[in-house]
Design a protein around this motif. Sequence first.
Motif, PDB file in Angstrom:
ATOM      1  N   TRP A   4       0.810  -1.260   0.157  1.00 30.31           N
ATOM      2  CA  TRP A   4       0.041   0.057   0.062  1.00 30.31           C
ATOM      3  C   TRP A   4       0.820   1.287   0.241  1.00 30.31           C
ATOM      4  N   LEU A   5       0.439   2.304  -0.753  1.00 31.42           N
ATOM      5  CA  LEU A   5       0.646   3.466  -0.651  1.00 31.42           C
ATOM      6  C   LEU A   5      -0.304   4.387   0.249  1.00 31.42           C
ATOM      7  N   VAL A   6      -0.243   4.968   1.100  1.00 31.33           N
ATOM      8  CA  VAL A   6      -1.194   5.762   1.713  1.00 31.33           C
ATOM      9  C   VAL A   6      -0.868   7.160   1.438  1.00 31.33           C
ATOM     10  N   ILE A   7      -1.870   7.695   0.939  1.00 28.72           N
ATOM     11  CA  ILE A   7      -1.734   9.398   0.568  1.00 28.72           C
ATOM     12  C   ILE A   7      -2.506  10.054   1.860  1.00 28.72           C
ATOM     13  N   TYR A  30       3.848   0.018   2.585  1.00 25.38           N
ATOM     14  CA  TYR A  30       5.032   0.260   1.835  1.00 25.38           C
ATOM     15  C   TYR A  30       5.305   1.767   1.696  1.00 25.38           C
ATOM     16  N   GLY A  31       4.494   2.452   1.600  1.00 31.25           N
ATOM     17  CA  GLY A  31       4.677   3.860   1.454  1.00 31.25           C
ATOM     18  C   GLY A  31       3.612   4.958   1.850  1.00 31.25           C
ATOM     19  N   ILE A  32       4.326   6.209   2.296  1.00 30.64           N
ATOM     20  CA  ILE A  32       3.381   7.333   2.570  1.00 30.64           C
ATOM     21  C   ILE A  32       3.640   8.336   1.879  1.00 30.64           C
ATOM     22  N   LEU A  33       2.532   8.960   1.435  1.00 28.28           N
ATOM     23  CA  LEU A  33       2.788  10.290   0.610  1.00 28.28           C
ATOM     24  C   LEU A  33       2.101  11.390   1.323  1.00 28.28           C
ATOM     25  N   THR A  34       2.999  12.567   1.682  1.00 25.08           N
ATOM     26  CA  THR A  34       2.770  13.430   2.564  1.00 25.08           C
ATOM     27  C   THR A  34       3.335  14.692   2.235  1.00 25.08           C
ATOM     28  N   ARG A  35       2.905  15.868   2.272  1.00 29.70           N
ATOM     29  CA  ARG A  35       3.742  17.171   2.405  1.00 29.70           C
ATOM     30  C   ARG A  35       4.501  17.496   3.499  1.00 29.70           C
ATOM     31  N   HIS A  36       4.299  16.866   4.569  1.00 28.57           N
ATOM     32  CA  HIS A  36       5.041  16.941   5.881  1.00 28.57           C
ATOM     33  C   HIS A  36       5.706  15.655   6.463  1.00 28.57           C
ATOM     34  N   PRO A  37       6.787  15.068   5.682  1.00 26.38           N
ATOM     35  CA  PRO A  37       7.543  13.914   5.758  1.00 26.38           C
ATOM     36  C   PRO A  37       7.883  13.723   7.422  1.00 26.38           C
ATOM     37  N   LYS A  46       8.479   3.871   3.012  1.00 32.36           N
ATOM     38  CA  LYS A  46       8.917   4.868   2.120  1.00 32.36           C
ATOM     39  C   LYS A  46       8.219   6.133   2.327  1.00 32.36           C
ATOM     40  N   VAL A  47       8.783   7.151   2.055  1.00 35.44           N
ATOM     41  CA  VAL A  47       8.030   8.540   2.112  1.00 35.44           C
ATOM     42  C   VAL A  47       8.152   9.150   0.926  1.00 35.44           C
ATOM     43  N   PHE A  48       7.104   9.627   0.465  1.00 36.65           N
ATOM     44  CA  PHE A  48       7.013  10.318  -0.954  1.00 36.65           C
ATOM     45  C   PHE A  48       6.447  11.808  -0.805  1.00 36.65           C
ATOM     46  N   ARG A  49       6.615  12.642  -1.693  1.00 34.63           N
ATOM     47  CA  ARG A  49       6.057  14.011  -1.737  1.00 34.63           C
ATOM     48  C   ARG A  49       5.231  14.177  -3.083  1.00 34.63           C
ATOM     49  N   ASP A  50       5.696  13.401  -3.986  1.00 33.16           N
ATOM     50  CA  ASP A  50       4.990  13.508  -5.284  1.00 33.16           C
ATOM     51  C   ASP A  50       4.296  12.297  -5.712  1.00 33.16           C
ATOM     52  N   LEU A  51       3.016  12.155  -5.978  1.00 25.87           N
ATOM     53  CA  LEU A  51       2.483  11.040  -6.492  1.00 25.87           C
ATOM     54  C   LEU A  51       3.117  10.426  -7.609  1.00 25.87           C
ATOM     55  N   ALA A  52       3.350  11.140  -8.680  1.00 29.32           N
ATOM     56  CA  ALA A  52       3.897  10.649  -9.939  1.00 29.32           C
ATOM     57  C   ALA A  52       5.323   9.852  -9.527  1.00 29.32           C
ATOM     58  N   ALA A  53       5.798  10.302  -8.831  1.00 30.01           N
ATOM     59  CA  ALA A  53       7.183   9.703  -8.274  1.00 30.01           C
ATOM     60  C   ALA A  53       6.853   8.386  -7.525  1.00 30.01           C
ATOM     61  N   ALA A  54       5.884   8.509  -6.609  1.00 31.94           N
ATOM     62  CA  ALA A  54       5.514   7.298  -6.006  1.00 31.94           C
ATOM     63  C   ALA A  54       4.927   6.140  -6.950  1.00 31.94           C
ATOM     64  N   LEU A  55       4.292   6.491  -7.854  1.00 33.73           N
ATOM     65  CA  LEU A  55       3.731   5.664  -8.689  1.00 33.73           C
ATOM     66  C   LEU A  55       4.768   4.987  -9.613  1.00 33.73           C
ATOM     67  N   GLU A  56       5.875   5.567  -9.964  1.00 33.09           N
ATOM     68  CA  GLU A  56       7.144   5.228 -10.595  1.00 33.09           C
ATOM     69  C   GLU A  56       7.466   3.670  -9.924  1.00 33.09           C
ATOM     70  N   ASP A  57       7.285   3.638  -8.495  1.00 30.10           N
ATOM     71  CA  ASP A  57       7.878   2.606  -7.730  1.00 30.10           C
ATOM     72  C   ASP A  57       6.808   1.294  -8.213  1.00 30.10           C
ATOM     73  N   GLN A  75      -6.364  12.147  -7.865  1.00 28.28           N
ATOM     74  CA  GLN A  75      -5.191  11.327  -7.169  1.00 28.28           C
ATOM     75  C   GLN A  75      -5.803   9.818  -7.648  1.00 28.28           C
ATOM     76  N   THR A  76      -7.019   9.395  -7.522  1.00 31.35           N
ATOM     77  CA  THR A  76      -7.623   8.036  -7.855  1.00 31.35           C
ATOM     78  C   THR A  76      -7.520   7.794  -9.227  1.00 31.35           C
ATOM     79  N   ILE A  77      -7.731   8.705 -10.185  1.00 30.29           N
ATOM     80  CA  ILE A  77      -7.745   8.455 -11.522  1.00 30.29           C
ATOM     81  C   ILE A  77      -6.217   8.564 -11.944  1.00 30.29           C
ATOM     82  N   GLN A  78      -5.352   9.280 -11.540  1.00 29.45           N
ATOM     83  CA  GLN A  78      -3.998   9.064 -11.693  1.00 29.45           C
ATOM     84  C   GLN A  78      -3.397   7.726 -11.473  1.00 29.45           C
ATOM     85  N   SER A  79      -3.753   7.033 -10.146  1.00 28.52           N
ATOM     86  CA  SER A  79      -3.274   5.959  -9.428  1.00 28.52           C
ATOM     87  C   SER A  79      -3.869   4.744 -10.404  1.00 28.52           C
ATOM     88  N   LEU A  80      -5.168   4.679 -10.766  1.00 28.30           N
ATOM     89  CA  LEU A  80      -5.971   3.737 -11.608  1.00 28.30           C
ATOM     90  C   LEU A  80      -5.150   3.662 -12.990  1.00 28.30           C
TER      91      LEU A  80
END
Length: 318
Positions: A4-7, A30-37, A46-57, A75-80
């Motif tokens: 899981w990546l949790v946004i 597996y990962g957390i996406l947040t503006r406040h690491p 893993k900590v991500f700040r950008d969804l596009a970068a996270a989805l490269e993993d 964010q949902t459409i981008q992930s799907l």
Amino acid sequence: MLNWLVIGIGDITTKRVIPAILAEPRSGLYGILTRHPAKAESYAAKVFRDLAAALEDRAINAVYVASPVFLHAPQTIQSLRAGRHVLCEKPMGMNYDEAKAMVAASNASGRTLGVSYYRRAYPKVNRARQLLEQGVIGKPVLAYASCHSWFTAEDGRRAWLLDPAQAGGGPLYDIGSHRIDLLNYFFGEPRSACGRLSSAVHHARVEDNATVVVDYRSGVRGIVDVRWHSRVARDEFRIVGTLGEMNLTPLNGPEILYPGGCEQLPAHANLHYPCVRNFVDAALDGAPLLSSGSSAAWTDWVTERAVEAHKREGAASL
């Protein structure tokens, strides 16, 4: 196994979602996406700040979207589209068009889209559906749900809920969506809806109360009344039939009363866990979703029609 990546790293994710993922045997955080690491430092992820970068993993195969409502659809459409399964917080989107776009993206990608209307997993809710099918109260004709509380974001927490650009609206979108979804769960496809909204006490940028009336193709009329200006907490849910009444009040409590019976059926200690578990079963095994994108979109449909009816009434009175 779902990685899981949790946004988002707010109250819902820290208190319920992440514990549910950690407890679910076929899930991993597996990962957390947040503006406040710094908020994510206590988690082995893993900590991500950008969804596009996270989805490269490519190790990530599921995304939990717990951002403010205005980000749910993009964010949902981008992930799907990136080939990930998505479980999204409620309500689905800012409007019905966004909800439909999310469902379309799920269908096109072949990935699972669920929405966290976790009350569909309450044991007493599903017992109530069973009793309704058995005709315990005869033909259901009226359902009433209320949720009254006091909310002003005085402590600064969840202040985004008072910003219509981020939240869509006030209690109608926040707590009202859960009750509307349950009416849909009980009674099926809505036929029409209308509503009235106002700011009677707080005069914030969003309404502090809303009342919605929904008519169902099954003949049931549902009423949902939600308020953020009450010092008296209410959590009512009643269903009236031709032969009696079923009472689930308080909705978040264990008790269900019906003609000839009273049962105590408590929910899971972590309200999100059954929802996460059901989603994992759906994504990995093709099990039916309790709350799919398609079913949840009807809540956005009702909400949109309630708001539109309110606007028409306001314009007519000018």
